[in-house]
Design a protein around this motif. Structure first.
Motif, PDB file in Angstrom:
ATOM      1  N   SER A   1       6.798  14.724   1.068  1.00  0.00           N
ATOM      2  CA  SER A   1       8.085  14.809   0.386  1.00  0.00           C
ATOM      3  C   SER A   1       8.855  16.001   0.927  1.00  0.00           C
ATOM      4  CB  SER A   1       7.878  14.964  -1.125  1.00  0.00           C
ATOM      5  OG  SER A   1       9.114  15.186  -1.777  1.00  0.00           O
ATOM      6  N   ALA A   2      10.164  15.834   1.051  1.00  0.00           N
ATOM      7  CA  ALA A   2      11.008  16.911   1.581  1.00  0.00           C
ATOM      8  C   ALA A   2      11.765  17.654   0.488  1.00  0.00           C
ATOM      9  CB  ALA A   2      12.013  16.334   2.590  1.00  0.00           C
ATOM     10  N   ARG A   3      11.511  17.299  -0.762  1.00  0.00           N
ATOM     11  CA  ARG A   3      12.257  17.960  -1.835  1.00  0.00           C
ATOM     12  C   ARG A   3      11.803  19.411  -1.998  1.00  0.00           C
ATOM     13  NH1 ARG A   3      10.176  18.790  -6.904  1.00  0.00           N
ATOM     14  NH2 ARG A   3       8.068  17.978  -7.319  1.00  0.00           N
ATOM     15  N   LEU A   4      12.675  20.244  -2.500  1.00  0.00           N
ATOM     16  CA  LEU A   4      12.384  21.668  -2.679  1.00  0.00           C
ATOM     17  C   LEU A   4      11.747  21.905  -4.039  1.00  0.00           C
ATOM     18  CD1 LEU A   4      12.679  24.606  -1.657  1.00  0.00           C
ATOM     19  CD2 LEU A   4      14.918  24.656  -2.777  1.00  0.00           C
TER      20      LEU A   4
ATOM     21  N   GLY B   1      14.188   7.821  -0.313  1.00  0.00           N
ATOM     22  CA  GLY B   1      14.732   9.127  -0.655  1.00  0.00           C
ATOM     23  C   GLY B   1      14.152  10.203   0.236  1.00  0.00           C
ATOM     24  N   ASP B   2      13.522  11.218  -0.371  1.00  0.00           N
ATOM     25  CA  ASP B   2      12.949  12.313   0.404  1.00  0.00           C
ATOM     26  C   ASP B   2      11.464  12.106   0.690  1.00  0.00           C
ATOM     27  OD1 ASP B   2      11.814  12.734  -2.074  1.00  0.00           O
ATOM     28  OD2 ASP B   2      13.085  14.451  -2.566  1.00  0.00           O
ATOM     29  N   ILE B   3      10.943  10.896   0.445  1.00  0.00           N
ATOM     30  CA  ILE B   3       9.527  10.598   0.653  1.00  0.00           C
ATOM     31  C   ILE B   3       9.350   9.750   1.901  1.00  0.00           C
ATOM     32  CG2 ILE B   3       7.480   9.472  -0.296  1.00  0.00           C
ATOM     33  CD1 ILE B   3       8.512  10.045  -3.061  1.00  0.00           C
ATOM     34  N   GLN B   4       8.336  10.070   2.709  1.00  0.00           N
ATOM     35  CA  GLN B   4       7.959   9.272   3.863  1.00  0.00           C
ATOM     36  C   GLN B   4       6.474   8.942   3.779  1.00  0.00           C
ATOM     37  OE1 GLN B   4       8.998  10.857   7.719  1.00  0.00           O
ATOM     38  NE2 GLN B   4      10.927   9.726   7.703  1.00  0.00           N
ATOM     39  N   ILE B   5       6.144   7.680   4.080  1.00  0.00           N
ATOM     40  CA  ILE B   5       4.751   7.240   4.031  1.00  0.00           C
ATOM     41  C   ILE B   5       4.400   6.567   5.346  1.00  0.00           C
ATOM     42  CG2 ILE B   5       3.003   5.960   2.738  1.00  0.00           C
ATOM     43  CD1 ILE B   5       6.369   6.169   1.176  1.00  0.00           C
ATOM     44  N   CYS B   6       3.313   7.023   5.972  1.00  0.00           N
ATOM     45  CA  CYS B   6       2.803   6.408   7.202  1.00  0.00           C
ATOM     46  C   CYS B   6       1.593   5.562   6.838  1.00  0.00           C
ATOM     47  CB  CYS B   6       2.426   7.483   8.232  1.00  0.00           C
ATOM     48  SG  CYS B   6       1.766   6.817   9.777  1.00  0.00           S
ATOM     49  N   VAL B   7       1.626   4.282   7.245  1.00  0.00           N
ATOM     50  CA  VAL B   7       0.565   3.347   6.893  1.00  0.00           C
ATOM     51  C   VAL B   7      -0.011   2.728   8.157  1.00  0.00           C
ATOM     52  CG1 VAL B   7      -0.077   1.418   5.406  1.00  0.00           C
ATOM     53  CG2 VAL B   7       1.928   2.791   4.857  1.00  0.00           C
ATOM     54  N   ALA B   8      -1.325   2.593   8.214  1.00  0.00           N
ATOM     55  CA  ALA B   8      -2.021   1.905   9.295  1.00  0.00           C
ATOM     56  C   ALA B   8      -2.713   0.683   8.704  1.00  0.00           C
ATOM     57  CB  ALA B   8      -3.046   2.831   9.952  1.00  0.00           C
TER      58      ALA B   8
ATOM     59  N   ALA C   1       0.830  -1.205   0.000  1.00  0.00           N
ATOM     60  CA  ALA C   1       0.000   0.000   0.000  1.00  0.00           C
ATOM     61  C   ALA C   1       0.863   1.254   0.000  1.00  0.00           C
ATOM     62  CB  ALA C   1      -0.920  -0.004   1.215  1.00  0.00           C
ATOM     63  N   ALA C   2       1.951   1.240   0.787  1.00  0.00           N
ATOM     64  CA  ALA C   2       2.852   2.392   0.831  1.00  0.00           C
ATOM     65  C   ALA C   2       3.526   2.595  -0.517  1.00  0.00           C
ATOM     66  CB  ALA C   2       3.889   2.186   1.928  1.00  0.00           C
ATOM     67  N   ALA C   3       3.931   1.508  -1.139  1.00  0.00           N
ATOM     68  CA  ALA C   3       4.584   1.609  -2.439  1.00  0.00           C
ATOM     69  C   ALA C   3       3.644   2.160  -3.504  1.00  0.00           C
ATOM     70  CB  ALA C   3       5.101   0.227  -2.861  1.00  0.00           C
ATOM     71  N   LYS C   4       2.384   1.717  -3.474  1.00  0.00           N
ATOM     72  CA  LYS C   4       1.398   2.217  -4.429  1.00  0.00           C
ATOM     73  C   LYS C   4       1.173   3.705  -4.247  1.00  0.00           C
ATOM     74  CE  LYS C   4      -3.362   1.483  -6.005  1.00  0.00           C
ATOM     75  NZ  LYS C   4      -4.619   0.716  -5.794  1.00  0.00           N
ATOM     76  N   CYS C   5       1.123   4.151  -2.985  1.00  0.00           N
ATOM     77  CA  CYS C   5       0.914   5.573  -2.707  1.00  0.00           C
ATOM     78  C   CYS C   5       2.073   6.408  -3.232  1.00  0.00           C
ATOM     79  CB  CYS C   5       0.741   5.777  -1.200  1.00  0.00           C
ATOM     80  SG  CYS C   5       0.443   7.489  -0.712  1.00  0.00           S
ATOM     81  N   ALA C   6       3.293   5.905  -3.077  1.00  0.00           N
ATOM     82  CA  ALA C   6       4.478   6.657  -3.503  1.00  0.00           C
ATOM     83  C   ALA C   6       4.781   6.483  -4.979  1.00  0.00           C
ATOM     84  CB  ALA C   6       5.680   6.221  -2.675  1.00  0.00           C
TER      85      ALA C   6
ATOM     86  N   ASP D   1       5.692  21.924 -10.278  1.00  0.00           N
ATOM     87  CA  ASP D   1       6.846  21.900 -11.178  1.00  0.00           C
ATOM     88  C   ASP D   1       6.846  20.661 -12.070  1.00  0.00           C
ATOM     89  OD1 ASP D   1       7.358  20.127  -9.159  1.00  0.00           O
ATOM     90  OD2 ASP D   1       9.429  20.755  -8.813  1.00  0.00           O
ATOM     91  N   ASN D   2       6.303  19.543 -11.537  1.00  0.00           N
ATOM     92  CA  ASN D   2       6.261  18.322 -12.356  1.00  0.00           C
ATOM     93  C   ASN D   2       4.935  17.581 -12.249  1.00  0.00           C
ATOM     94  OD1 ASN D   2       6.377  17.259  -9.813  1.00  0.00           O
ATOM     95  ND2 ASN D   2       8.397  16.289 -10.057  1.00  0.00           N
ATOM     96  N   CYS D   3       3.949  18.176 -11.564  1.00  0.00           N
ATOM     97  CA  CYS D   3       2.598  17.622 -11.443  1.00  0.00           C
ATOM     98  C   CYS D   3       2.564  16.309 -10.664  1.00  0.00           C
ATOM     99  CB  CYS D   3       1.993  17.407 -12.835  1.00  0.00           C
ATOM    100  SG  CYS D   3       0.191  17.643 -12.880  1.00  0.00           S
ATOM    101  N   SER D   4       3.542  16.083  -9.785  1.00  0.00           N
ATOM    102  CA  SER D   4       3.534  14.883  -8.944  1.00  0.00           C
ATOM    103  C   SER D   4       2.823  15.171  -7.632  1.00  0.00           C
ATOM    104  CB  SER D   4       4.969  14.427  -8.663  1.00  0.00           C
ATOM    105  OG  SER D   4       5.656  15.406  -7.890  1.00  0.00           O
ATOM    106  N   VAL D   5       2.346  14.105  -6.986  1.00  0.00           N
ATOM    107  CA  VAL D   5       1.724  14.267  -5.677  1.00  0.00           C
ATOM    108  C   VAL D   5       2.822  14.530  -4.658  1.00  0.00           C
ATOM    109  CG1 VAL D   5       0.368  13.148  -3.881  1.00  0.00           C
ATOM    110  CG2 VAL D   5      -0.253  12.837  -6.283  1.00  0.00           C
ATOM    111  N   TYR D   6       2.780  15.699  -4.062  1.00  0.00           N
ATOM    112  CA  TYR D   6       3.831  16.147  -3.144  1.00  0.00           C
ATOM    113  C   TYR D   6       3.530  15.737  -1.704  1.00  0.00           C
ATOM    114  CZ  TYR D   6       7.245  19.374  -1.084  1.00  0.00           C
ATOM    115  OH  TYR D   6       8.298  19.911  -0.395  1.00  0.00           O
ATOM    116  N   ALA D   7       2.245  15.710  -1.342  1.00  0.00           N
ATOM    117  CA  ALA D   7       1.846  15.319   0.009  1.00  0.00           C
ATOM    118  C   ALA D   7       0.423  14.788  -0.025  1.00  0.00           C
ATOM    119  CB  ALA D   7       1.944  16.501   0.973  1.00  0.00           C
ATOM    120  N   PHE D   8       0.135  13.920   0.951  1.00  0.00           N
ATOM    121  CA  PHE D   8      -1.192  13.326   1.061  1.00  0.00           C
ATOM    122  C   PHE D   8      -1.479  13.119   2.540  1.00  0.00           C
ATOM    123  CE2 PHE D   8      -3.647   9.246   1.373  1.00  0.00           C
ATOM    124  CZ  PHE D   8      -4.865   9.759   0.930  1.00  0.00           C
ATOM    125  N   ASN D   9      -2.694  13.496   2.988  1.00  0.00           N
ATOM    126  CA  ASN D   9      -3.059  13.347   4.395  1.00  0.00           C
ATOM    127  C   ASN D   9      -4.473  12.784   4.493  1.00  0.00           C
ATOM    128  OD1 ASN D   9      -3.857  13.735   7.126  1.00  0.00           O
ATOM    129  ND2 ASN D   9      -2.309  15.315   7.361  1.00  0.00           N
TER     130      ASN D   9
END
Length: 425
Positions: free
Chosen positions: A273-276, A257-264, A227-232, A340-348
């Motif tokens: 994501s922590a990228r600038l 990398g600069d991505i963190q995913i919390c899964v329950a 599930a975490a991999a699919k989200c990222a 800048d690249n139309c990627s999902v930067y954060a999800f809550n």
């Protein structure tokens, strides 16, 4: 030349003497002001303690009356007085000149007692106390009497000189010279002696809610990783397990990398994501489509895009859950897209649950409209399912209105009772 040197010495001595005199006067004035400040501070601290004791005493006396109240108006009056006294006690206690964060039981008792009384105000005004409510008030009265007895004893000792008021000022000259105990020590002792509260279940902010040790959902580590991999948008092999929560929730945090995913076990909680993001450039429609595609691809159903917040570098979209043509504004998730690249930067999805709400619709829209004041002009009506103060799913008809001056007023009417549930301005 000798004369000139002598004049210089005399002049310097004069200036030094004048400076000493001025500094002495300044020190004397500061000392007097400091005494005044200390006196005002001591008076303020003593007044806060007196107000705390008085408020608890008033609440204790009011609670003691509740077993004998049979008239509906009297029941409502007593509840409103208990609520006011609890607020006054908590406010006064928070201004005491020492930390009160350690007084967990006393503070929790005051908060819960006031909240419970406020919750009962509406129901007892119509039906009076039920037997269970009367018994709950009796239990709260016993605790209030114990607290009032402890604080009254402390006040007597303070007036007799056996206890000193605490001071927020650190005075080195007093270290090791104190002869009496402090008010804070007495209150902390009262906290340790305060009886443990029994469970009090009601639909309020401070009601006891069961805290499950686990979610009851059994999901393997491999499924959570997938599930975490699919989200990222990565393969499971690219993710690393950072840590697991030890609170019984079963949550795990993965990173790549600069991505963190919390899964329950229930699903994804958040991703960030922590990228600038240096600059934007992506069209708003493209970013919106990316957010909608992400929600759809993750398998979330019956979600409605309701709000958009954009900056130069990112856009955040809020999706609200729907059920039976009703919006669930307290059940939502947010998706942030990098421009800048139309990627999902954060999800809550911390405030999202896929569980179906257990609600009833006993009244019709026409019947619910009877609870809207005549001075308001209804612009729009919709069905919503909101959380009550105690976290209970509540079906409502929401009337978006205009008042006589053109201001926005929203009236929510409980679809089970036909009574007003909330007013939003």
């Amino acid at each position: 030349m000798k004369l000139t040197k002598k004049k210089t010495v005399i002049l310097a001595a004069t200036y030094i003497s004048a400076a000493i005199i001025i500094l002495g006067l300044f020190a004397a004035v500061c000392s007097q002001n400091l005494k005044k400040y200390r006196l005002a501070s001591d008076f303020s601290a003593a007044q806060a303690f007196e107000e705390t004791v008085a408020a608890v005493g008033s609440m204790s006396r009011t609670l003691a009356k509740t077993p004998y109240a049979t008239d509906r108006d009297m029941c409502a009056s007593l509840c409103s007085q208990v609520y006011a006294d609890a607020l006054a006690a908590e406010a006064a206690m928070s201004t005491l000149p020492f930390a009160t964060h350690e007084l967990e039981e006393i503070s929790a008792y005051l908060n819960q007692t006031g909240d419970y009384a406020a919750t009962l105000c509406r129901s007892v005004a119509e039906d009076g106390f039920s037997e269970s409510e009367r018994e709950n008030m009796r239990k709260l009265s016993v605790l209030s009497s114990k607290l009032n007895e402890s604080l009254s004893q402390l006040r007597q000792e303070f007036h007799n000189g056996a206890l000193d008021m605490d001071s927020s000022e650190i005075r080195l000259m007093n270290v090791g010279t104190e002869q009496n105990g402090k008010i804070s020590e007495g209150i902390l002792q009262a906290e340790s002696d305060f009886p443990r509260r029994e469970a009090l279940t009601y639909d309020g902010k401070y009601s006891f809610k069961s805290q499950p040790t686990g979610t009851g959902i059994h999901v393997s580590d491999a499924q959570m990783l997938a599930a975490a991999a699919k989200c990222a948008g990565l393969s499971p092999a690219q993710l690393t397990l950072n840590y697991s929560f030890e609170d019984g929730s079963g949550r795990k945090v993965y990173s790549a990398g600069d991505i963190q995913i919390c899964v329950a076990p229930e699903g994804i909680v958040s991703m960030s994501s922590a990228r600038l993001i240096e600059q934007g450039g992506i069209a708003e429609d493209d970013a919106k489509k990316a957010a909608e595609s992400f929600v759809e691809n993750m398998g979330y159903k019956n979600m409605l895009l309701t709000d958009t917040e954009a900056t130069d570098t990112s856009a955040r979209y809020t999706f609200i859950s729907t059920q039976d043509d009703a919006l669930c504004p307290d059940n939502y998730m947010t998706v942030t897209v990098a421009l800048d690249n139309c990627s999902v930067y954060a999800f809550n999805a911390e405030h999202y649950s896929n569980e179906k709400c257990d609600v009833v619709w006993n009244v019709t829209e026409v019947e619910a409209a009877g609870a809207v004041p005549d001075v308001l002009e209804v612009q729009e009506t919709r069905k919503v399912i909101i959380d009550s103060a105690g976290g209970k799913d509540t079906a409502c008809f929401e009337f978006l209105c205009k008042n006589e001056t053109g201001g926005d007023v929203t009236i929510r009417v409980n679809a089970a009772t036909g009574k007003q549930a909330d007013i939003l301005l």
